[in-house]
Design a protein around this motif. Structure first.
Motif, short mmCIF file in Angstrom:
data_model
loop_
_atom_site.label_atom_id
_atom_site.label_comp_id
_atom_site.label_asym_id
_atom_site.label_seq_id
_atom_site.Cartn_x
_atom_site.Cartn_y
_atom_site.Cartn_z
N UNK A 1 0.79 -1.23 0.00
CA UNK A 1 0.00 0.00 0.00
C UNK A 1 0.82 1.27 0.00
N UNK A 2 2.06 1.19 0.44
CA UNK A 2 2.87 2.41 0.43
C UNK A 2 4.32 2.04 0.13
N UNK A 3 4.96 2.93 -0.63
CA UNK A 3 6.38 2.78 -0.96
C UNK A 3 7.11 4.00 -0.41
N UNK A 4 8.28 3.78 0.18
CA UNK A 4 8.98 4.83 0.91
C UNK A 4 10.37 5.04 0.33
N UNK A 5 10.68 6.29 0.03
CA UNK A 5 12.03 6.66 -0.39
C UNK A 5 12.69 7.43 0.75
N UNK A 6 13.69 6.85 1.43
CA UNK A 6 14.37 7.58 2.51
C UNK A 6 15.32 8.62 1.95
N UNK A 7 15.89 9.43 2.84
CA UNK A 7 16.80 10.48 2.39
C UNK A 7 18.04 9.93 1.73
N UNK A 8 18.56 8.83 2.26
CA UNK A 8 19.79 8.26 1.70
C UNK A 8 19.58 6.79 1.42
N UNK A 9 20.24 6.31 0.38
CA UNK A 9 20.13 4.91 -0.02
C UNK A 9 21.49 4.24 0.14
N UNK A 10 21.56 3.21 0.95
CA UNK A 10 22.81 2.49 1.18
C UNK A 10 22.55 0.99 1.11
N UNK B 1 0.47 4.65 -2.68
CA UNK B 1 0.89 5.78 -1.85
C UNK B 1 2.41 5.86 -1.89
N UNK B 2 2.94 6.98 -2.39
CA UNK B 2 4.38 7.18 -2.48
C UNK B 2 4.79 8.23 -1.44
N UNK B 3 5.77 7.89 -0.62
CA UNK B 3 6.27 8.78 0.43
C UNK B 3 7.75 9.01 0.15
N UNK B 4 8.08 10.21 -0.31
CA UNK B 4 9.41 10.50 -0.83
C UNK B 4 10.09 11.58 0.01
N UNK C 1 7.62 13.08 -12.68
CA UNK C 1 7.20 11.72 -12.34
C UNK C 1 6.15 11.76 -11.23
N UNK C 2 6.37 12.59 -10.23
CA UNK C 2 5.39 12.72 -9.15
C UNK C 2 4.03 13.14 -9.70
N UNK D 1 0.88 11.12 -3.64
CA UNK D 1 2.32 11.35 -3.53
C UNK D 1 2.57 12.39 -2.45
N UNK D 2 3.32 12.01 -1.42
CA UNK D 2 3.74 12.95 -0.38
C UNK D 2 5.23 13.09 -0.49
N UNK D 3 5.71 14.31 -0.69
CA UNK D 3 7.12 14.53 -0.97
C UNK D 3 7.67 15.65 -0.11
N UNK D 4 8.78 15.38 0.56
CA UNK D 4 9.49 16.40 1.33
C UNK D 4 10.40 17.16 0.37
N UNK D 5 10.25 18.48 0.36
CA UNK D 5 11.05 19.31 -0.53
C UNK D 5 11.63 20.50 0.23
N UNK D 6 12.86 20.86 -0.14
CA UNK D 6 13.44 22.10 0.37
C UNK D 6 13.27 23.23 -0.65
N UNK D 7 13.13 22.87 -1.90
CA UNK D 7 13.01 23.87 -2.96
C UNK D 7 11.55 24.32 -3.05
#
Length: 279
Positions: free
Chosen positions: A100-109, A180-183, A201-202, A212-218
Protein backbone atom coordinates in the motif's frame (compact mmCIF):
# COMPACT_ATOMS: atom_id res chain seq x y z
CA UNK A 1 17.04 -12.67 -5.51
CA UNK A 2 14.10 -15.10 -5.74
CA UNK A 3 15.10 -16.51 -2.36
CA UNK A 4 15.25 -13.00 -0.91
CA UNK A 5 11.79 -12.20 -2.22
CA UNK A 6 10.35 -15.38 -0.75
CA UNK A 7 11.85 -14.56 2.62
CA UNK A 8 10.50 -11.04 2.56
CA UNK A 9 6.95 -11.83 1.49
CA UNK A 10 4.29 -14.43 2.21
CA UNK A 11 3.05 -16.38 -0.77
CA UNK A 12 -0.62 -15.47 -0.72
CA UNK A 13 -1.96 -11.93 -0.38
CA UNK A 14 -4.60 -10.07 -2.26
CA UNK A 15 -3.52 -6.75 -3.81
CA UNK A 16 -5.34 -3.74 -2.37
CA UNK A 17 -8.23 -2.17 -4.25
CA UNK A 18 -7.37 1.24 -5.78
CA UNK A 19 -8.19 4.25 -3.64
CA UNK A 20 -10.70 6.41 -5.58
CA UNK A 21 -9.39 9.80 -6.68
CA UNK A 22 -10.02 12.43 -4.06
CA UNK A 23 -10.37 9.91 -1.25
CA UNK A 24 -7.87 9.77 1.66
CA UNK A 25 -4.87 7.53 1.06
CA UNK A 26 -3.08 8.48 4.29
CA UNK A 27 -4.27 10.47 7.29
CA UNK A 28 -2.76 11.80 10.48
CA UNK A 29 -5.05 12.99 13.27
CA UNK A 30 -3.81 14.55 16.50
CA UNK A 31 -0.37 13.10 15.75
CA UNK A 32 2.37 13.64 18.29
CA UNK A 33 5.86 12.17 18.09
CA UNK A 34 8.74 12.40 20.55
CA UNK A 35 12.32 11.45 19.73
CA UNK A 36 14.94 11.15 22.44
CA UNK A 37 12.47 12.55 24.94
CA UNK A 38 12.01 15.70 22.85
CA UNK A 39 8.70 16.59 21.16
CA UNK A 40 9.21 16.68 17.40
CA UNK A 41 5.62 16.71 16.11
CA UNK A 42 2.65 18.17 17.93
CA UNK A 43 -1.06 18.08 17.04
CA UNK A 44 -0.59 17.22 13.38
CA UNK A 45 -3.78 16.85 11.34
CA UNK A 46 -3.07 16.10 7.70
CA UNK A 47 -4.59 14.08 4.86
CA UNK A 48 -2.99 12.95 1.61
CA UNK A 49 -5.55 12.26 -1.11
CA UNK A 50 -5.40 9.84 -4.02
CA UNK A 51 -4.61 11.74 -7.19
CA UNK A 52 -2.61 14.58 -5.63
CA UNK A 53 0.94 15.66 -4.91
CA UNK A 54 1.30 16.94 -1.34
CA UNK A 55 4.57 18.72 -0.55
CA UNK A 56 5.94 18.95 2.99
CA UNK A 57 8.10 22.04 3.28
CA UNK A 58 9.72 23.96 6.10
CA UNK A 59 13.13 24.74 7.59
CA UNK A 60 15.60 22.19 8.89
CA UNK A 61 14.32 20.57 12.08
CA UNK A 62 10.69 21.47 11.45
CA UNK A 63 9.63 17.80 11.50
CA UNK A 64 9.14 17.05 7.79
CA UNK A 65 11.05 13.75 7.68
CA UNK A 66 9.58 12.68 11.01
CA UNK A 67 6.07 13.29 9.68
CA UNK A 68 6.83 11.32 6.54
CA UNK A 69 8.20 8.42 8.61
CA UNK A 70 5.10 8.47 10.82
CA UNK A 71 2.83 8.42 7.76
CA UNK A 72 4.81 5.44 6.49
CA UNK A 73 4.38 3.63 9.84
CA UNK A 74 8.17 3.48 10.09
CA UNK A 75 8.01 5.61 13.22
CA UNK A 76 5.37 5.01 15.91
CA UNK A 77 3.07 7.79 17.03
CA UNK A 78 3.37 8.90 20.63
CA UNK A 79 -0.31 9.76 20.48
CA UNK A 80 -2.94 10.35 17.84
CA UNK A 81 -3.63 8.10 14.87
CA UNK A 82 -2.20 7.45 11.43
CA UNK A 83 -4.31 5.67 8.81
CA UNK A 84 -3.40 4.19 5.45
CA UNK A 85 -6.13 3.04 3.10
CA UNK A 86 -8.75 3.77 5.76
CA UNK A 87 -7.27 1.62 8.55
CA UNK A 88 -4.91 2.45 11.41
CA UNK A 89 -1.37 1.59 10.39
CA UNK A 90 -1.12 -0.69 13.42
CA UNK A 91 -3.86 -2.86 11.90
CA UNK A 92 -1.73 -3.69 8.86
CA UNK A 93 1.08 -6.21 8.86
CA UNK A 94 4.43 -5.12 7.43
CA UNK A 95 3.73 -7.20 4.31
CA UNK A 96 0.29 -5.61 3.86
CA UNK A 97 1.75 -2.12 4.28
CA UNK A 98 4.34 -2.87 1.60
CA UNK A 99 1.51 -3.37 -0.89
CA UNK A 100 0.00 0.00 0.00
CA UNK A 101 2.87 2.41 0.43
CA UNK A 102 6.38 2.78 -0.96
CA UNK A 103 8.98 4.83 0.91
CA UNK A 104 12.03 6.66 -0.39
CA UNK A 105 14.37 7.58 2.51
CA UNK A 106 16.80 10.48 2.39
CA UNK A 107 19.79 8.26 1.70
CA UNK A 108 20.13 4.91 -0.02
CA UNK A 109 22.81 2.49 1.18
CA UNK A 110 23.38 -1.19 0.43
CA UNK A 111 25.79 -3.55 2.14
CA UNK A 112 26.48 -5.54 -1.04
CA UNK A 113 27.37 -4.31 -4.56
CA UNK A 114 24.12 -5.37 -6.22
CA UNK A 115 23.74 -4.43 -9.90
CA UNK A 116 21.41 -1.51 -10.52
CA UNK A 117 18.71 -3.66 -12.12
CA UNK A 118 18.62 -5.97 -9.11
CA UNK A 119 18.29 -2.99 -6.76
CA UNK A 120 15.28 -1.78 -8.73
CA UNK A 121 13.86 -5.31 -8.75
CA UNK A 122 13.88 -5.30 -4.94
CA UNK A 123 10.88 -2.99 -5.19
CA UNK A 124 8.86 -5.92 -6.53
CA UNK A 125 9.43 -8.12 -3.46
CA UNK A 126 6.05 -7.30 -1.83
CA UNK A 127 4.18 -8.69 -4.85
CA UNK A 128 5.72 -12.16 -4.81
CA UNK A 129 2.94 -14.73 -4.51
CA UNK A 130 0.20 -12.31 -5.61
CA UNK A 131 -1.61 -12.17 -8.93
CA UNK A 132 0.49 -9.12 -9.84
CA UNK A 133 3.84 -10.91 -9.68
CA UNK A 134 3.65 -11.26 -13.45
CA UNK A 135 4.10 -7.48 -13.74
CA UNK A 136 7.67 -7.63 -12.40
CA UNK A 137 9.59 -7.32 -15.66
CA UNK A 138 7.41 -4.54 -17.04
CA UNK A 139 7.43 -2.66 -13.75
CA UNK A 140 11.21 -2.77 -13.44
CA UNK A 141 11.79 -1.77 -17.06
CA UNK A 142 9.26 1.09 -16.85
CA UNK A 143 10.71 2.46 -13.59
CA UNK A 144 14.27 2.38 -14.92
CA UNK A 145 13.26 4.12 -18.13
CA UNK A 146 11.31 6.81 -16.26
CA UNK A 147 14.28 7.64 -14.02
CA UNK A 148 16.84 7.36 -16.85
CA UNK A 149 18.93 4.60 -15.26
CA UNK A 150 18.49 1.91 -17.92
CA UNK A 151 21.88 2.75 -19.42
CA UNK A 152 23.77 1.51 -16.36
CA UNK A 153 21.52 -1.40 -15.40
CA UNK A 154 24.47 -3.74 -14.97
CA UNK A 155 26.74 -1.45 -12.97
CA UNK A 156 27.18 -2.02 -9.21
CA UNK A 157 25.04 0.32 -7.13
CA UNK A 158 28.11 1.12 -5.02
CA UNK A 159 29.95 2.48 -8.09
CA UNK A 160 27.33 5.14 -8.85
CA UNK A 161 27.47 8.85 -8.13
CA UNK A 162 25.19 10.30 -5.47
CA UNK A 163 22.71 11.56 -8.03
CA UNK A 164 22.67 8.25 -9.89
CA UNK A 165 22.05 6.37 -6.64
CA UNK A 166 19.16 8.71 -5.85
CA UNK A 167 17.52 7.96 -9.20
CA UNK A 168 18.01 4.20 -8.81
CA UNK A 169 16.45 4.39 -5.34
CA UNK A 170 13.48 6.23 -6.82
CA UNK A 171 13.20 3.60 -9.56
CA UNK A 172 12.96 0.92 -6.86
CA UNK A 173 10.09 2.83 -5.26
CA UNK A 174 8.32 3.27 -8.60
CA UNK A 175 8.72 -0.43 -9.45
CA UNK A 176 6.87 -1.27 -6.23
CA UNK A 177 3.73 0.26 -7.77
CA UNK A 178 2.13 1.05 -4.43
CA UNK A 179 -0.75 3.55 -4.49
CA UNK A 180 0.89 5.78 -1.85
CA UNK A 181 4.38 7.18 -2.48
CA UNK A 182 6.27 8.78 0.43
CA UNK A 183 9.41 10.50 -0.83
CA UNK A 184 11.95 12.18 1.46
CA UNK A 185 13.95 14.84 -0.37
CA UNK A 186 14.10 12.97 -3.69
CA UNK A 187 15.74 15.94 -5.45
CA UNK A 188 18.47 16.70 -2.90
CA UNK A 189 21.37 15.10 -4.84
CA UNK A 190 20.11 15.86 -8.32
CA UNK A 191 21.03 18.34 -11.02
CA UNK A 192 18.49 20.75 -12.49
CA UNK A 193 17.34 18.40 -15.27
CA UNK A 194 16.75 15.48 -12.94
CA UNK A 195 15.05 17.59 -10.28
CA UNK A 196 12.47 18.51 -12.89
CA UNK A 197 12.30 14.89 -14.06
CA UNK A 198 11.53 13.61 -10.56
CA UNK A 199 8.75 16.13 -9.99
CA UNK A 200 7.24 15.37 -13.37
CA UNK A 201 7.20 11.72 -12.34
CA UNK A 202 5.39 12.72 -9.15
CA UNK A 203 2.76 14.53 -11.20
CA UNK A 204 2.40 11.56 -13.54
CA UNK A 205 1.88 9.19 -10.62
CA UNK A 206 -0.76 11.52 -9.16
CA UNK A 207 -2.49 11.76 -12.54
CA UNK A 208 -2.58 7.95 -12.59
CA UNK A 209 -4.40 7.98 -9.24
CA UNK A 210 -1.61 7.60 -6.69
CA UNK A 211 -1.15 9.80 -3.65
CA UNK A 212 2.32 11.35 -3.53
CA UNK A 213 3.74 12.95 -0.38
CA UNK A 214 7.12 14.53 -0.97
CA UNK A 215 9.49 16.40 1.33
CA UNK A 216 11.05 19.31 -0.53
CA UNK A 217 13.44 22.10 0.37
CA UNK A 218 13.01 23.87 -2.96
CA UNK A 219 9.93 26.04 -2.59
CA UNK A 220 9.95 26.75 -6.32
CA UNK A 221 9.54 23.05 -7.10
CA UNK A 222 6.81 22.74 -4.49
CA UNK A 223 4.96 25.71 -5.95
CA UNK A 224 5.28 24.43 -9.52
CA UNK A 225 4.35 20.78 -9.01
CA UNK A 226 2.38 20.28 -5.78
CA UNK A 227 -1.40 20.43 -5.58
CA UNK A 228 -1.08 21.31 -1.91
CA UNK A 229 1.76 22.21 0.41
CA UNK A 230 1.95 21.81 4.18
CA UNK A 231 4.35 24.30 5.74
CA UNK A 232 5.83 22.88 8.93
CA UNK A 233 7.20 25.10 11.67
CA UNK A 234 8.56 23.85 15.00
CA UNK A 235 6.71 20.54 14.79
CA UNK A 236 3.35 21.95 13.78
CA UNK A 237 1.64 22.70 10.49
CA UNK A 238 1.64 26.47 10.12
CA UNK A 239 -0.60 26.34 7.06
CA UNK A 240 -1.67 23.88 4.38
CA UNK A 241 -3.27 24.47 1.00
CA UNK A 242 -2.51 25.20 -2.64
CA UNK A 243 0.90 26.91 -2.91
CA UNK A 244 -0.57 29.89 -4.72
CA UNK A 245 -2.81 30.49 -1.70
CA UNK A 246 -0.49 29.72 1.21
CA UNK A 247 2.96 30.82 0.02
CA UNK A 248 3.16 34.42 1.15
CA UNK A 249 6.24 36.50 1.86
CA UNK A 250 5.04 37.23 5.38
CA UNK A 251 4.43 33.58 6.29
CA UNK A 252 7.55 32.13 4.66
CA UNK A 253 9.71 34.94 6.01
CA UNK A 254 8.52 34.18 9.54
CA UNK A 255 8.87 30.39 9.20
CA UNK A 256 12.31 30.44 7.58
CA UNK A 257 13.55 33.52 9.47
CA UNK A 258 14.64 34.93 6.14
CA UNK A 259 12.90 37.80 4.37
CA UNK A 260 11.52 36.62 1.02
CA UNK A 261 9.52 37.99 -1.86
CA UNK A 262 6.75 35.97 -3.45
CA UNK A 263 5.40 36.94 -6.84
CA UNK A 264 3.69 35.14 -9.73
CA UNK A 265 5.70 33.91 -12.68
CA UNK A 266 4.86 36.28 -15.57
CA UNK A 267 3.93 33.42 -17.92
CA UNK A 268 2.59 30.59 -15.72
CA UNK A 269 1.40 32.42 -12.63
CA UNK A 270 3.20 29.87 -10.41
CA UNK A 271 4.51 31.54 -7.22
CA UNK A 272 8.21 32.38 -7.29
CA UNK A 273 9.93 32.57 -3.91
CA UNK A 274 13.07 34.72 -3.88
CA UNK A 275 15.14 35.60 -0.79
CA UNK A 276 15.56 39.30 -0.25
CA UNK A 277 19.19 40.25 -0.80
CA UNK A 278 21.09 43.45 -0.29
CA UNK A 279 21.92 45.23 -3.57
Amino acid sequence: MNILRKLLTPQSRRPPAPVPAGEPAAEAAGLRVRLGGRPVLDSIDLTAYAGEVLALVGPNGAGKSTLLAALAADLPAGSGTVRIDGRPVTAWSAAELALRRAVLPQSAALAFPFPVEEVVRMGRAPWAGTDRAGEDEAAVASAMAATEVTGFAGRPFSALSGGERARVALARVLAQRAPLLLLDEPTAALDLRHQELVLRICRERAAAGDAVVVVLHDLGLAAAYADRAAVLHEGRIAVAGPPAEVFSGELLGAVYRQPVEVFPHPRTGVPLVVPERAP
